[in-house]
Design an enzyme around this catalytic site. Sequence first.
Site, short mmCIF file in Angstrom:
data_model
loop_
_atom_site.label_atom_id
_atom_site.label_comp_id
_atom_site.label_asym_id
_atom_site.label_seq_id
_atom_site.Cartn_x
_atom_site.Cartn_y
_atom_site.Cartn_z
CG ASN A 92 -6.27 0.25 -7.29
OD1 ASN A 92 -7.09 0.53 -6.42
ND2 ASN A 92 -5.40 -0.72 -7.15
CB CYS A 93 -3.87 2.86 -4.86
SG CYS A 93 -2.88 1.51 -5.52
CG MET A 114 1.08 4.05 -4.87
SD MET A 114 0.74 3.91 -6.65
CE MET A 114 1.04 2.16 -6.93
CB CYS A 170 -3.08 -1.16 2.62
SG CYS A 170 -3.42 -2.56 1.53
CB SER A 203 -0.20 -0.95 -4.29
OG SER A 203 0.16 -0.94 -5.65
CG ASN A 261 -2.24 -0.49 -9.39
OD1 ASN A 261 -3.40 -0.90 -9.45
ND2 ASN A 261 -1.21 -1.28 -9.61
CE1 TYR A 265 -0.73 -4.67 -4.10
CE2 TYR A 265 -2.81 -5.50 -4.99
CZ TYR A 265 -2.12 -4.64 -4.14
OH TYR A 265 -2.82 -3.77 -3.35
CD GLU A 322 -10.53 -5.48 -0.59
OE1 GLU A 322 -11.29 -5.91 -1.47
OE2 GLU A 322 -10.03 -4.34 -0.62
N GLY A 349 -4.77 -4.56 5.64
CA GLY A 349 -3.67 -3.61 5.65
C GLY A 349 -4.01 -2.32 6.34
#
Length: 719
Positions: free
Chosen positions: A178-179, A387, A389, A391, A411, A548, A553, A687
């Site tokens: 992911n990020c 990380m 917007c 995380s 992540n 989290y 979205e 975000g």
Amino acid sequence: MSLDVTTKITVLKRDGRSVRFDASKIYRAIEAALNSRGIEDHEFAAQATDAVVANLPHENLDIPTIQRAVEDHLMGSKYPEVARAYIEYRHDRDVARDQAMDVQHSVGKLLSRDKSVVNENANKDATVFNTQRDLTAGSVAKAYALKHMLPKHVANAHIKGDIHFHDLDYNPFQPMTNCCLIDIPGMLRDGFQIGNARVESPKSINTASAQIAQIIANVASSQYGGTSVDRIDEVLAPYAQLNYNKHMVDAEKWVAPELREDYAMAKTRKDIYDAMQSLEYEINTLYTSNGQTPFVTLGFGLGEGVFEREIQKAILEVRIGGIGKDKHTAIFPKLVFGLRRGVNLEPSDPNYDIKQLALECSAKRMYPDVLSYDRLVEIEGDYKTPMGCRSFLPKWVDPESGEAVNAGRNNLGVVTLNIPRIAIEARGSIDAFWEIFDERMEIMREALLFRTARCEDATPANAPILYKFGAFGKRATEEETDVKKFFRNHRATVSVGYIGLYEAATLFYGPEWESTPEAKEFTFEILRALNRYTDQWKRDYPYWFSVYATPSESLTDRFNRLDREKYGVIENVTDKEYYTNSFHYDVRKKISPFEKIDFEAPYAELTKGGFIHYCEYPKLTHNTKALEAVWDYAYDRVAYLGTNTPIDKCYECGFEGEFSATAEGFECPDCHNTDPATCDVVKRTCGYLGNPQKRPMVHGRHVEISSRVKHMDGPTREI
């Protein structure tokens, strides 16, 4: 048998699992069928449920047996039309499940330009070839993953809307992460390779910023989440020093001694501005292999040296100036400005002047958001940029070096729990809520473990920039064939997302629950329960599980739509057509930014894996002191605060403020201009900023704009 009686009967599910029999599910199905025919008869639903349960076998019980029993009873009841509604619902759900797993159907939606597919992302232009190619691949990947890869009960829970397995268009079809927080310092220091180019350490800030842009593009093409650069002012300062040194050498040849330092500094200041302007333009003109501008976040603001200060000012001045001929607001990179007492918070602090520039920038361009240093350290253990917007990485000490490390960590993905659905199914029973909650958390655990296992299927050769050339900090050797060292020992995070605390509390305590201590305590207990699970999983597995506050979205729409279809219209819950994201205050209720901060502040402690707070303002360009008052108030209360203020602009008539939402898009309220070519419409999208006038999201509905959702075919809605 009463539907409230707990039995030891088990039911064989379609996915092969055996689960505890729950009579209340039969009641809910019958009630939903009644509602679909406009009938409200709770007594009938309860009696019918008891009658069905009484005639069920206690052994070899499966889903088809239960469904046939319900259908038979309803057909012989006073409401035979309800039996048809029940059968139609079961059929439609079976069809929907099959379609979700059918590659041909999934690609067909794309070819027919179904807006839920082509407009799923506000920063993806679905008219261009590379985005279309990515959407095609994503459609295939989603269907294949649901049918052939995910555990059957996890896939079914996702399709039904019990949970949401994020980013199915990328993972698990590919073992992508992911990020991340890119290890930019290490890559610039030690060099790296992209393709056939071996890149050495830069000798100027101009080259360093160009290298950062290339790193961002390559990293973003190798994962699916946001990419962040932490403390970029401090990272780039040594390279600005190289520029200064070079200019001093020239000055010694050509400039009078008393003017040399001024000359070198003036030249370096220009170099810094040009480098930051180039970085802004390069990021906004990049396209990754997945057809979008990279989701980039730059953190800065805490450096106190002369070059750090100049870099901070240049980042803000470039953003204030805008991009292009018409000086549009840049969508990327997201800017996050660090506030710290003793550095820039108060008038006596050395960098207070830069805080004033940040306030001007936020009022005019909506960024930067701000991080409160002391509060973030209290929550996360140390300071760092998020990380993507929102995380956040927790403080982590490398067992090999004994030092805390943030750069290079990442992540592994998110799975989000539909909390309002649990509350709906509990039917007013707190005990039932927690029983269902525990069942869903077992599915969440299995879904998350599947994500981590799939990520570990990658090899260093799959994403050289991440694993071999330093983006993830450590570097794999030529002999290494796995990537476990990048994730294990709790180095990587994996996230338990959640949505809809407002709606869950509303179902138990009514829509004005925010002022009821018992109700708010219930929402805290939900988060504490999530944390108890993640704490246990951290002990059981080598990853850092974290709670989290999901960047929802289109999920605010999806969960609500599925629950509305299944349970009908529930006032203040499903009737709004959206669910409130994470712990946010019900934004239909008008409160001051200070009240909102006070209400939301305690939640971040229980959602350390990621969070953001937003405050809504009128136009602020002539009143930055009002914005500063909120930033200062928030400093000791919340760690991460976003500004949401109208910054739309019409280049036909010169209007600046907030455009009106219409069925065709956003419209200038003065001259009614709707042409994207002559409008600059900028809203928050999960975000980040987005331009919904050019690329609307989710069939014109539900673009998350900070705490608000604009319905392009209707009135303003809020999450």
